[in-house]
Every structure is written in C-alpha cells, then in structure tokens.
Design an enzyme around this catalytic site. Structure first.
Site, PDB file in Angstrom:
ATOM      1  N   ARG A   1     220.214  72.005 -29.961  1.00 46.73           N
ATOM      2  CA  ARG A   1     220.666  72.478 -31.282  1.00 46.73           C
ATOM      3  C   ARG A   1     221.990  73.219 -31.106  1.00 46.73           C
ATOM      4  NH1 ARG A   1     216.499  75.129 -35.339  1.00 46.73           N
ATOM      5  NH2 ARG A   1     217.954  74.221 -36.833  1.00 46.73           N
TER       6      ARG A   1
ATOM      7  N   ASP B   1     221.982  82.956 -37.005  1.00 43.37           N
ATOM      8  CA  ASP B   1     222.011  82.079 -35.826  1.00 43.37           C
ATOM      9  C   ASP B   1     223.212  82.350 -34.946  1.00 43.37           C
ATOM     10  OD1 ASP B   1     220.242  80.561 -37.840  1.00 43.37           O
ATOM     11  OD2 ASP B   1     219.864  79.684 -35.864  1.00 43.37           O
TER      12      ASP B   1
ATOM     13  N   GLN C   1     211.023  76.950 -44.600  1.00 38.20           N
ATOM     14  CA  GLN C   1     210.687  78.020 -43.645  1.00 38.20           C
ATOM     15  C   GLN C   1     210.244  79.295 -44.367  1.00 38.20           C
ATOM     16  OE1 GLN C   1     213.293  75.981 -43.345  1.00 38.20           O
ATOM     17  NE2 GLN C   1     213.976  75.727 -41.248  1.00 38.20           N
TER      18      GLN C   1
ATOM     19  N   ARG D   1     211.594  77.459 -33.638  1.00 33.22           N
ATOM     20  CA  ARG D   1     212.889  77.569 -34.317  1.00 33.22           C
ATOM     21  C   ARG D   1     213.160  79.042 -34.547  1.00 33.22           C
ATOM     22  NH1 ARG D   1     210.982  80.349 -37.855  1.00 33.22           N
ATOM     23  NH2 ARG D   1     212.992  80.234 -38.899  1.00 33.22           N
ATOM     24  N   GLY D   2     214.408  79.311 -35.034  1.00 28.13           N
ATOM     25  CA  GLY D   2     214.852  80.696 -35.120  1.00 28.13           C
ATOM     26  C   GLY D   2     215.616  80.989 -33.830  1.00 28.13           C
TER      27      GLY D   2
HETATM   28  O1  MRU Z   1     216.659  75.965 -38.654  1.00 29.72           O
HETATM   29  P1  MRU Z   1     215.952  77.233 -38.267  1.00 29.72           P
HETATM   30  O2  MRU Z   1     214.607  77.364 -38.893  1.00 29.72           O
HETATM   31  O3  MRU Z   1     215.937  77.428 -36.765  1.00 29.72           O
HETATM   32  O4  MRU Z   1     216.865  78.390 -38.874  1.00 29.72           O
HETATM   33  C1  MRU Z   1     216.488  79.715 -38.636  1.00 29.72           C
HETATM   34  C2  MRU Z   1     217.361  80.697 -39.296  1.00 29.72           C
HETATM   35  O5  MRU Z   1     218.329  80.359 -39.978  1.00 29.72           O
HETATM   36  C3  MRU Z   1     217.070  82.146 -39.017  1.00 29.72           C
HETATM   37  O6  MRU Z   1     217.418  82.937 -40.115  1.00 29.72           O
HETATM   38  C4  MRU Z   1     217.877  82.613 -37.790  1.00 29.72           C
HETATM   39  O7  MRU Z   1     217.692  81.756 -36.704  1.00 29.72           O
HETATM   40  C5  MRU Z   1     217.513  83.994 -37.386  1.00 29.72           C
HETATM   41  S1  MRU Z   1     215.888  84.092 -36.705  1.00 29.72           S
HETATM   42  C6  MRU Z   1     215.616  85.692 -36.251  1.00 29.72           C
END
Ligand code: MRU
Length: 365
Positions: A108, A253, A212, A72-73
């Site tokens: 996603r 994102d 997270q 994720r991220g």
């Molecule tokens: O749902 P996730 O854990 O994928 O969300 C991640 C985030 O919101 C992060 O802040 C974003 O992807 C930036 S990662 C460098």
C-alpha cells in the site's frame, strides 16, 4: 530500544535483543497477535459479523491481508509489516530479507508507517549477525507492537485536554484500536475524553466505500460503551449547520512536513465543512505518521483502489454492468484547515514546520 535519531528519524539503538516472548501477553485489545510463536491478524473485512483471525504462516498471507484491508490503518499496517519480515526470514532465511522488504513495501502506498517500520527493520538487518536475525526481528516487532499502543495512550492523554464537557465529536473512517497495535489514535482521544467525563457522544460517518466507520468504529465504540450514532458521509454538512458537532478528530496515513494531512477519502470534505462552521478539526497521529521527507500534501502518493469497491456493496452490484468508478482511497487536507495535530509529544499547532520539528527534537532528547 527504539529511539529518535538526531535528525528526528526513528532509529533502533545498537543494542538489539534476541529475546522475545513465545506468546505476547497484552493488557489491551489489539488486532495483532503473537501466540505460541505464530502470527495472527484479525480479519477486519469480516467485522462486525465475524471475528476471525488469519494465521499468517507466510509472507504472501501477510501481504494479501494488507492489500485487501484485512489489516488496515497506518500504524497497524506498520506493525503487521514488522512481523511479516520476521515470518519471511523465519521461513526462508536471512537472505530473503530484501525481497520481503520490497514485497511488503509494495502493498500500500499512502500509509507512511509501512515504510517507517520496514526501514527500521532494515536498520536492524544491517546491524545484526545473520544467525540472530529471525529472533531479533521477532523481538523488535513485539517491541514496536507494545510501543505503538503506549504511544497511542499518550496521544489520548494529550488529546483529551482539548475537550470541554459533553462534547459531540465527529470522527471519520476508523482510527481506533483496530487501526493500530492498540488503543487507537482518534478513537484513543475519544476514549480518553470519555473517561475524563468530557465527551457526550460520537458521530460516526459511514466512510464509503468500505464502511470502516459503519463496520469498525461502531464495533469499537460499542465495546467501549461510548455513546455514538451512525450517519451517512453526506450528513456532515447538515450536522454542522445544525450546530450538532463541537469537534472533529480523525487519524492520518501520512502528514507532510508542512502539516498537510492525508487520510481516508472524505476527510478533506469534513475539514472544509468544519472550517465553514467554526468547528475545531483535530488530527491524532504518532510521530511515525509524520513524514518530514515529504514536503507537502501534493507529494504524498495517493492510493487508488478497484472500481468494484465503489460499484458493489457487500458483494452486490449497485450499478448497471460496465459502470466504472474512480476509487480514490485518500485525500489531502491542507494544513490551514487543521486546528491541531495531536501527537505523543503533545499538541502541535501552526506553523507546523516549526511545531513538528520541535516535537521530533523533544522525542530525541
Ligand atoms: O484504507 P484504510 O482503512 O487503511 O484507511 C485508514 C485511515 O484512513 C485511518 O484514518 C488512518 O490510517 C489512521 S489509523 C490510526
């Protein structure tokens, strides 16, 4: 090479290579591995208790890992999808490319790095002879992998200049090495500031529902030896009202053309609080997270996830049976609340339409 095209769209150069490393040796930590021609992802759902690597032998495993947040991220999802294309074509031939592209795209909706990477892969597929496609995709995914970490190092270098001395910094969710191919965006800035002697400590909020911050950012900061303390998401206002936060830095994102920022749910709340208390609010993100085809934050698709992620904690139901939860995974922070966007092309400030366009132009030069 991956280059910026004239309109600022990231494009591959026409000279694709089919030469790739059987094992990609990296001098930095990455949640993504290519070893003995096999693709592995660190299962982030099991951290911090277990460090288990998922052997991604087919497209279904890659898509499942993205959907259930094992990887994720935004930047990490993009690089994982690039390898996913290579795995699909390796298993089922060049004719499977389109289906793999569509299947990965549907995993996603909010992180635009997914679409960015898949579109680059499609450019490559259209330009490369079918017989070379598998090798070409591996070589390209490896390049994306290494370049993302390098980009994040540059974000860190630019970002650290915004820090003073012994700053107490709040970050939300996890925008560290785990969320990228390496180094991290927001945590990369934190690390660079720490190494420059400009950081005192980090406030890590838990980041409900999937923790997270509590599970992943603390894991990373501990490994990096950076002082930190965990707080509940709802502590942010109290911390700021006691003048315990000097700066906020978060990832993203997707950033719209006008500078509105989609990030993990709770980011907007922290930004409003920061504005109220005069705390600078920074967003650290590569240009690949800026989507100039999305005019404003209202146009960003926002993922909603399963009710059980909210109503249950660590597999245990926290609510009377039948309680339905609304699980909005991301929120949008309006550009007016963003003090600066830290990119590999420097620190961007309002008006963001202009500073974003200038950053893409610099990258293209
Ligand atoms: O749902 P996730 O854990 O994928 O969300 C991640 C985030 O919101 C992060 O802040 C974003 O992807 C930036 S990662 C460098």
């Amino acid at each position: 090479m991956v280059n910026l095209g004239r309109e600022g769209k990231l494009r591959l150069s026409s000279s694709h290579t089919t030469e790739y490393a059987t094992s990609l040796e990296l001098d930095f930590f990455s949640p993504i591995r290519w070893t003995d021609n096999q693709f592995f992802l660190l299962d982030q759902t099991l951290l911090p208790q277990e460090e288990t690597w998922i052997h991604c032998t087919d497209l279904e495993i890659v898509c499942d890992a993205i959907k259930r947040l094992a990887v994720r991220g935004a930047p990490a999802i993009g690089v994982a999808a690039a390898y996913g294309l290579a795995v699909a074509v390796g298993n089922s031939g060049p004719e499977s490319f389109d289906a793999a592209y569509q299947t990965l795209m549907a995993t996603r909706p909010t992180a635009v790095n997914l679409r960015w990477a898949l579109d680059l892969g499609r450019d490559l597929e259209q330009e490369m002879p079918a017989k070379d496609l598998h090798a070409g995709l591996i070589a390209w995914a490896q390049k994306l992998h290494v370049e993302d970490a390098e980009t994040n190092r540059r974000i860190g270098e630019h970002g650290k200049e915004l820090f003073a001395q012994a700053d107490r910094v709040l970050t939300h969710c996890n925008a560290g090495a785990l969320a990228t191919a390496g180094f991290g965006t927001a945590v990369g800035v934190v690390q660079a500031a720490f190494e420059a002697g400009r950081l005192g400590s980090v406030w890590v909020d838990e980041t409900r529902p999937l923790l997270q911050g509590a599970r992943l950012t603390t894991w990373e900061l501990k490994r990096l030896g950076i002082p930190h303390q965990l707080v509940t998401d709802s502590s942010v206002g109290a911390l700021m009202s006691r003048s315990l936060v000097d700066r906020c830095v978060v990832g993203s994102d997707r950033i719209a053309a006008n500078g509105d920022v989609a990030n993990k749910i709770g980011t907007y709340t922290a930004a409003v609080m920061a504005h109220r208390h005069g705390v600078p609010f920074y967003v650290a993100a590569p240009l690949s997270t800026i989507d100039r085809s999305t005019p404003t934050g209202n146009d960003i698709p926002i993922e909603e996830r399963a009710s059980a992620e909210v109503s249950m904690i660590a597999g245990k139901d926290m609510t009377p049976s039948g309680t339905e939860a609304l699980n909005i995974a991301f929120d949008v922070t309006p550009a007016e609340l963003v003090t600066a966007i830290i990119t590999e092309q420097g620190v961007l400030r309002a008006p963001y339409e202009e500073s974003i366009a200038a950053a893409f132009a610099r990258a293209a030069a």
